[in-house]
Motif scaffolding. Structure first.
Motif, PDB file in Angstrom:
ATOM      1  N   LEU A  61      -3.203   0.530   7.968  1.00 20.18           N
ATOM      2  CA  LEU A  61      -4.270  -0.302   7.416  1.00 20.18           C
ATOM      3  C   LEU A  61      -5.400   0.584   6.899  1.00 20.18           C
ATOM      4  CD1 LEU A  61      -5.123  -3.302   7.092  1.00 20.18           C
ATOM      5  CD2 LEU A  61      -6.355  -3.071   9.240  1.00 20.18           C
ATOM      6  N   ASP A  62      -6.036   0.153   5.828  1.00 21.73           N
ATOM      7  CA  ASP A  62      -7.200   0.840   5.286  1.00 21.73           C
ATOM      8  C   ASP A  62      -8.197   1.089   6.423  1.00 21.73           C
ATOM      9  OD1 ASP A  62      -9.701   1.447   4.119  1.00 21.73           O
ATOM     10  OD2 ASP A  62      -9.236   0.302   2.318  1.00 21.73           O
ATOM     11  N   PRO A  63      -8.641   2.339   6.628  1.00 21.64           N
ATOM     12  CA  PRO A  63      -9.543   2.646   7.748  1.00 21.64           C
ATOM     13  C   PRO A  63     -10.899   1.955   7.671  1.00 21.64           C
ATOM     14  CG  PRO A  63      -9.341   4.534   6.277  1.00 21.64           C
ATOM     15  CD  PRO A  63      -8.290   3.556   5.869  1.00 21.64           C
ATOM     16  N   THR A  64     -11.256   1.418   6.511  1.00 18.15           N
ATOM     17  CA  THR A  64     -12.538   0.708   6.392  1.00 18.15           C
ATOM     18  C   THR A  64     -12.426  -0.738   6.862  1.00 18.15           C
ATOM     19  OG1 THR A  64     -12.127  -0.011   4.102  1.00 18.15           O
ATOM     20  CG2 THR A  64     -13.175   2.147   4.420  1.00 18.15           C
ATOM     21  N   TRP A 104     -11.899  -7.465   8.746  1.00 20.14           N
ATOM     22  CA  TRP A 104     -13.334  -7.261   8.824  1.00 20.14           C
ATOM     23  C   TRP A 104     -13.671  -5.904   8.214  1.00 20.14           C
ATOM     24  CZ3 TRP A 104     -17.677  -9.823  10.342  1.00 20.14           C
ATOM     25  CH2 TRP A 104     -18.815  -9.052  10.637  1.00 20.14           C
ATOM     26  N   TRP A 105     -14.599  -5.895   7.264  1.00 22.87           N
ATOM     27  CA  TRP A 105     -15.027  -4.650   6.645  1.00 22.87           C
ATOM     28  C   TRP A 105     -16.085  -3.977   7.507  1.00 22.87           C
ATOM     29  CZ3 TRP A 105     -12.930  -8.492   3.925  1.00 22.87           C
ATOM     30  CH2 TRP A 105     -12.034  -8.148   2.898  1.00 22.87           C
ATOM     31  N   ARG A 106     -15.853  -2.723   7.886  1.00 21.11           N
ATOM     32  CA  ARG A 106     -16.759  -2.017   8.785  1.00 21.11           C
ATOM     33  C   ARG A 106     -18.169  -1.871   8.206  1.00 21.11           C
ATOM     34  NH1 ARG A 106     -13.945   0.838  12.860  1.00 21.11           N
ATOM     35  NH2 ARG A 106     -11.686   0.898  12.543  1.00 21.11           N
ATOM     36  N   TYR A 108      -3.295  -8.488   3.969  1.00 21.97           N
ATOM     37  CA  TYR A 108      -4.141  -7.301   3.986  1.00 21.97           C
ATOM     38  C   TYR A 108      -4.197  -6.568   2.650  1.00 21.97           C
ATOM     39  CZ  TYR A 108      -4.531  -8.106   8.937  1.00 21.97           C
ATOM     40  OH  TYR A 108      -4.805  -8.684  10.152  1.00 21.97           O
ATOM     41  N   SER A 109      -3.306  -6.896   1.743  1.00 20.60           N
ATOM     42  CA  SER A 109      -3.340  -6.274   0.416  1.00 20.60           C
ATOM     43  C   SER A 109      -3.983  -7.179  -0.638  1.00 20.60           C
ATOM     44  CB  SER A 109      -1.912  -5.904  -0.029  1.00 20.60           C
ATOM     45  OG  SER A 109      -1.097  -7.066  -0.091  1.00 20.60           O
TER      46      SER A 109
END
Length: 214
Positions: A110-113, A138-140, A177-178
């Motif tokens: 998954l995108d780390p952000t 959730w975006w960090r 998620y994409s």
């Protein structure tokens, strides 16, 4: 100089009063006296403004748990100008229990952000219980939580009547998620505490939840 100091103090007082009203509204289901819906909506708008000004960035961990929906606003088309305006706020009837629950989830590559999670939205009316669940992201570095409901569960007197994927649920979950957030439902959270959370939905309405302790 003194005028500026007084202005800052007045602004801080308004913020504190707004937060206090929100916390009081979150006690609604305990049967205590709560502020009028119109005052709560004003407090929510002030809290949202404060979150924008301070670039408030809550953590996903602050949302984990179960929250009972207390108050919502509708939306209406503004006649005088383009766009959507808020409708009146209202508390939910105490005999209807609507809860939303968030839990973290492990997703590979998954995108780390992004932080992955699961959401469950449950409505209970008497002996009938309807639950919708699915993935979240959730975006960090933002206050946005996107979600989709892919699973449904229906119970009556604690007995499961139906449990399965919503039509197209498997494909939606696989692509979740994409997919771009513009195609997804989301909440923009602007207030979090140990006892309450508040957000604006994609459609423009506001919502306030109180922590549900069972």
């Amino acid at each position: 100089m003194f005028k500026d100091r007084n202005s800052v103090a007045e602004v801080n007082l308004i913020k504190m009063e707004s937060f206090t009203l929100i916390e009081q509204a979150a006690q609604y289901f305990k049967g205590t006296a709560t502020p009028a819906p119109a005052r709560v909506v004003e407090a929510l708008l002030e809290a949202e403004k404060t979150a924008r000004q301070t670039r408030f960035r809550p953590q996903f961990e602050e949302l984990v748990g179960t929250w009972r929906l207390c108050l919502i606003t509708g939306t209406k088309r503004a006649r005088e100008r383009a766009g959507i305006a808020l409708g009146a706020g209202r508390y939910l009837p105490r005999w209807v229990k609507i809860c939303i629950s968030f839990q973290p989830a492990a997703i590979a590559d998954l995108d780390p952000t992004i932080i992955a999670g699961r959401v469950e939205n449950c409505v209970e009316i008497g002996a009938l219980k309807l639950s919708l669940s699915g993935p979240t992201k959730w975006w960090r570095d933002r206050n946005l939580l996107a979600f989709d409901f892919t699973q449904i569960n229906v119970q009556l007197f604690g007995k499961t009547l139906y449990n399965g994927k919503i039509r197209g649920g498997e494909e939606k979950e696989a692509n979740f998620y994409s997919e771009r957030i513009g195609k997804q439902a989301f909440f923009a959270y602007f207030y979090t505490s140990k006892t309450a959370i508040a957000a604006r939905g994609k459609g423009g309405g506001l919502a306030l939840w109180a922590r549900d302790n069972g």
